[in-house]
Scaffold this motif. Structure first.
Motif, PDB file in Angstrom:
ATOM      1  N   GLY A 255      40.720  37.065  50.662  1.00  0.00           N
ATOM      2  CA  GLY A 255      40.270  36.926  49.284  1.00  0.00           C
ATOM      3  C   GLY A 255      38.816  37.322  49.110  1.00  0.00           C
ATOM      4  O   GLY A 255      38.445  37.988  48.140  1.00  0.00           O
ATOM      5  N   LEU A 256      37.994  36.929  50.057  1.00  0.00           N
ATOM      6  CA  LEU A 256      36.579  37.266  49.993  1.00  0.00           C
ATOM      7  C   LEU A 256      36.382  38.769  50.143  1.00  0.00           C
ATOM      8  O   LEU A 256      35.582  39.376  49.425  1.00  0.00           O
ATOM      9  CB  LEU A 256      35.807  36.524  51.079  1.00  0.00           C
ATOM     10  N   VAL A 257      37.111  39.369  51.070  1.00  0.00           N
ATOM     11  CA  VAL A 257      37.022  40.808  51.277  1.00  0.00           C
ATOM     12  C   VAL A 257      37.378  41.543  49.987  1.00  0.00           C
ATOM     13  O   VAL A 257      36.727  42.507  49.589  1.00  0.00           O
ATOM     14  CB  VAL A 257      37.953  41.249  52.419  1.00  0.00           C
ATOM     15  N   PHE A 258      38.426  41.065  49.326  1.00  0.00           N
ATOM     16  CA  PHE A 258      38.855  41.653  48.061  1.00  0.00           C
ATOM     17  C   PHE A 258      37.727  41.581  47.026  1.00  0.00           C
ATOM     18  O   PHE A 258      37.426  42.551  46.338  1.00  0.00           O
ATOM     19  CB  PHE A 258      40.086  40.904  47.554  1.00  0.00           C
ATOM     20  N   LEU A 259      37.065  40.437  46.937  1.00  0.00           N
ATOM     21  CA  LEU A 259      36.033  40.227  45.924  1.00  0.00           C
ATOM     22  C   LEU A 259      34.745  40.989  46.211  1.00  0.00           C
ATOM     23  O   LEU A 259      33.923  41.160  45.305  1.00  0.00           O
ATOM     24  CB  LEU A 259      35.730  38.731  45.798  1.00  0.00           C
ATOM     25  N   LEU A 260      34.555  41.436  47.441  1.00  0.00           N
ATOM     26  CA  LEU A 260      33.371  42.244  47.738  1.00  0.00           C
ATOM     27  C   LEU A 260      33.373  43.527  46.905  1.00  0.00           C
ATOM     28  O   LEU A 260      32.327  44.131  46.674  1.00  0.00           O
ATOM     29  CB  LEU A 260      33.320  42.584  49.231  1.00  0.00           C
ATOM     30  N   GLY A 261      34.566  43.906  46.457  1.00  0.00           N
ATOM     31  CA  GLY A 261      34.695  45.093  45.628  1.00  0.00           C
ATOM     32  C   GLY A 261      34.055  44.952  44.262  1.00  0.00           C
ATOM     33  O   GLY A 261      33.941  45.932  43.501  1.00  0.00           O
ATOM     34  N   LEU A 262      33.625  43.758  43.905  1.00  0.00           N
ATOM     35  CA  LEU A 262      32.981  43.538  42.616  1.00  0.00           C
ATOM     36  C   LEU A 262      31.629  44.241  42.507  1.00  0.00           C
ATOM     37  O   LEU A 262      31.104  44.417  41.403  1.00  0.00           O
ATOM     38  CB  LEU A 262      32.789  42.035  42.364  1.00  0.00           C
ATOM     39  N   LEU A 263      31.067  44.637  43.650  1.00  0.00           N
ATOM     40  CA  LEU A 263      29.776  45.316  43.605  1.00  0.00           C
ATOM     41  C   LEU A 263      29.834  46.532  42.688  1.00  0.00           C
ATOM     42  O   LEU A 263      28.905  46.774  41.906  1.00  0.00           O
ATOM     43  CB  LEU A 263      29.346  45.765  45.007  1.00  0.00           C
ATOM     44  N   SER A 264      30.920  47.287  42.753  1.00  0.00           N
ATOM     45  CA  SER A 264      31.013  48.522  41.976  1.00  0.00           C
ATOM     46  C   SER A 264      30.930  48.255  40.477  1.00  0.00           C
ATOM     47  O   SER A 264      30.112  48.837  39.766  1.00  0.00           O
ATOM     48  CB  SER A 264      32.319  49.263  42.299  1.00  0.00           C
ATOM     49  N   VAL A 265      31.774  47.357  39.990  1.00  0.00           N
ATOM     50  CA  VAL A 265      31.788  47.099  38.545  1.00  0.00           C
ATOM     51  C   VAL A 265      30.528  46.370  38.101  1.00  0.00           C
ATOM     52  O   VAL A 265      29.982  46.640  37.024  1.00  0.00           O
ATOM     53  CB  VAL A 265      33.056  46.314  38.142  1.00  0.00           C
ATOM     54  N   GLN A 266      30.020  45.456  38.926  1.00  0.00           N
ATOM     55  CA  GLN A 266      28.827  44.704  38.531  1.00  0.00           C
ATOM     56  C   GLN A 266      27.587  45.589  38.533  1.00  0.00           C
ATOM     57  O   GLN A 266      26.701  45.407  37.705  1.00  0.00           O
ATOM     58  CB  GLN A 266      28.619  43.511  39.475  1.00  0.00           C
ATOM     59  N   TRP A 267      27.504  46.536  39.458  1.00  0.00           N
ATOM     60  CA  TRP A 267      26.357  47.430  39.488  1.00  0.00           C
ATOM     61  C   TRP A 267      26.448  48.444  38.355  1.00  0.00           C
ATOM     62  O   TRP A 267      25.439  48.788  37.727  1.00  0.00           O
ATOM     63  CB  TRP A 267      26.269  48.149  40.823  1.00  0.00           C
ATOM     64  N   THR A 268      27.661  48.924  38.072  1.00  0.00           N
ATOM     65  CA  THR A 268      27.848  49.884  36.984  1.00  0.00           C
ATOM     66  C   THR A 268      27.568  49.236  35.636  1.00  0.00           C
ATOM     67  O   THR A 268      26.797  49.738  34.824  1.00  0.00           O
ATOM     68  CB  THR A 268      29.286  50.443  36.986  1.00  0.00           C
ATOM     69  N   MET A 269      28.209  48.083  35.406  1.00  0.00           N
ATOM     70  CA  MET A 269      28.114  47.422  34.103  1.00  0.00           C
ATOM     71  C   MET A 269      27.033  46.343  34.132  1.00  0.00           C
ATOM     72  O   MET A 269      27.316  45.149  33.994  1.00  0.00           O
ATOM     73  CB  MET A 269      29.474  46.856  33.701  1.00  0.00           C
TER      74      MET A 269
END
Length: 548
Positions: A255-269
């Motif tokens: 689950g944590l590994v999956f959520l690391l992907g939030l960097l892309s959307v959080q950095w973009t938006m």
């Protein structure tokens, strides 16, 4: 009002109290009876400032600016590797979907505050206005430094990403050549100088060229989507795109590994408030700026989701991208060929170039606002405007600090990557504070929050959106502060939290050591000038700071 009380009011950052403008509750109604630039000046005077900049940004320019600061075409390409290679296709698709909804709540909350306080100080100024007087200086100081840190990190990380994009394009055309750390840094510095020069021209020219940014950004995304869908012969199945996961980080928690992907959307938006930082150059800012933020968040979220899905759909074997700086570049190159790649990648690089252009413009205005309020030890240097009404010293200060951040490239790529996380962490933290303060103190007699034309209202919808924004941002800041690779060593450590915490502690130490002697929150320059004139026996000022 007595001179002593006036000075106290100015130090505490109260909105202007001039004969033509009633404070807070009565201002909005009176401002609405004034049209055009006079209404903008009266609105600015309510917060204690005189009109210094030239208002050249129209609705189209402002919306284009808001879209460009997120730069979906280049921002996704820059950060795609994190969700794709750490969590897999599902992390790419669903982290973006989840992040879009949450960022919509955050962006809407920010838009409401920007509508109420349309000043170049943005959320830094708003946070001080949204707390009782005794907290104004410390809250404004902390939020100001966090916001400045996040914005500079945004400029540096995007510019460095662009330098790497250019190097990647050259490498694909000439596989035997790989840019050294020094060569990449050289490209980075050259780009910074170009951006500094472009941001030194007048507001009129900035507004004109900004109008085209949204079309270049969205046009590039559309072109890449169509090109990949047409040329890709072996597309992945829907099951692969939406459900396939990997663990490329070493963390035991899937689950944590999956959520690391939030960097892309959080950095973009992120950097939603950038539009607020040019609000003193925007016509009808209390409406145009928040609407631009609202539209840009929705548009970027929806377009970005499709954009990410198409990249995954046409990616082929994920193993081939291990070690690639930018997987999207290889995906485009493998499907459309060399000629098509260079055409499309030029659009991506140009979008990144425009992101830095807008981010640098906003950042320079923030330094101007903070210096104007005595938040910097510069004796007002960075609050000065050039004859063309540009904060020229602020522009080149951002260039200089960004150049220093780029030196991390000589340490390790991981150290540079931390700037991306630092941008999201610092900015998101600076967003949470004013939103929380608004909910806590909105009815306090020293605050009495007066919503602007763009408002969520006081009902359950407004509370729900604001609370989601607060809890989500707090959660995602924790996720982004975690190392992305295990086991952790000095080379792969995520130093973003260390840098953000260090800057926060140093700023607090500076504040208590002497900063609070000069900084008392947003200044009331209109009232200060009024008092000076009265003490000298001169004329009073009207709502816009003009003598009468």
């Amino acid at each position: 009002m007595s001179s002593t009380n006036s000075e106290k009011s100015a130090q505490q950052g109260s909105p202007a109290q001039t004969p033509a403008v009633k404070q807070d509750n009565g201002v909005r109604e009176e401002v609405q009876t004034i049209s055009g630039s006079d209404a903008d000046e009266a609105e600015l005077a309510r917060m204690g400032y005189k009109q210094e900049f030239v208002r050249e940004f129209t609705n189209l320019s402002t919306i284009s600016f808001a879209f460009s600061i997120m730069g979906v075409a280049s921002s996704v390409a820059t950060t795609f590797n994190t969700p794709f290679l750490l969590g897999g296709p599902a992390s790419v698709v669903w982290c973006w979907f989840l992040g879009t909804f949450m960022c919509f709540c955050l962006g809407t909350s920010i838009a409401e505050i920007v509508s109420a306080y349309p000043t170049n100080g943005g959320l830094y100024s708003a946070s001080a206005y949204l707390v009782p007087r005794k907290y104004r200086s410390i809250v404004g100081w902390v939020v100001g430094w966090l916001n400045l840190l996040g914005q500079v990190a945004g400029v540096a990380s995007t510019e460095f990403g662009l330098a790497q994009m250019i190097a990647t394009a050259a490498n694909l055309g000439h596989p035997t050549w790989i840019a050294s750390a020094g060569e990449t840094y050289g490209i980075f510095i050259a780009l910074l100088v170009i951006h500094g020069t472009l941001n030194s021209v007048g507001t009129k020219w900035l507004a004109k060229i900004t109008q085209s940014f949204v079309f270049i950004n969205l046009g590039t995304v559309l072109a890449i989507i169509i090109a990949l869908l047409v040329t890709c012969k072996e597309k992945h199945s829907a099951s692969y795109v939406f459900t396939s996961t990997i663990n490329g980080s070493g963390w035991s928690s899937e689950g944590l590994v999956f959520l690391l992907g939030l960097l892309s959307v959080q950095w973009t938006m992120t950097d939603y408030d950038a539009t607020a930082h040019i609000s003193e150059e925007v016509k009808k800012a209390s409406i145009a700026a928040p609407v631009a933020i609202f539209v840009a968040v929705i548009g970027t979220g929806c377009v970005g989701w499709v954009y990410n899905i198409v990249y995954v759909l046409c990616s082929g074997d994920i193993a081939q991208y291990d070690g690639a700086i930018y997987a999207p570049a290889a995906i485009i190159y493998n499907n459309v060929g060399a000629k098509g790649f260079y055409v499309l990648w030029t659009g991506v690089c140009l979008t990144a170039f425009l992101v830095v252009q807008t981010a640098l413009q906003a950042n320079a205005r923030t330094f101007h606002a903070f210096s104007r309020d005595h938040g910097l030890p510069d004796r007002g240097l960075f609050a000065k405007l050039a004859p063309n009404k540009i904060p020229i010293y602020g522009v080149w200060l951002v260039v200089f600090i960004s150049a220093l951040m780029g030196l991390l490239n000589f340490a390790s790529y991981t150290a540079v990557a931390a700037i991306f996380s630092l941008c999201a962490i610092a900015l998101d933290t600076s967003y949470v504070v004013p939103i929380a303060c608004k909910l806590i103190y909105r009815d306090h007699p020293e605050v009495m929050f007066k919503a602007g034309p763009f408002t969520l209202g006081r009902g359950i919808l407004g509370w729900a959106v604001n609370l989601i924004a607060i809890f989500w941002t707090t959660f995602v800041v924790i996720v982004l502060a975690l190392p992305t690779i295990r086991p952790v060593d000095p080379l792969n450590m995520n130093y973003a939290s260390v840098v953000a915490g260090g800057v926060l502690l140093l700023s607090l130490a500076w504040y208590f050591a002497g900063g609070r002697k000069h900084y008392h929150g947003p200044r009331n320059l209109v009232q200060e000038e009024q008092d000076a004139r009265l003490n000298a026996g001169g004329a009073e000022l009207d709502a816009t700071g003009k003598a009468h």
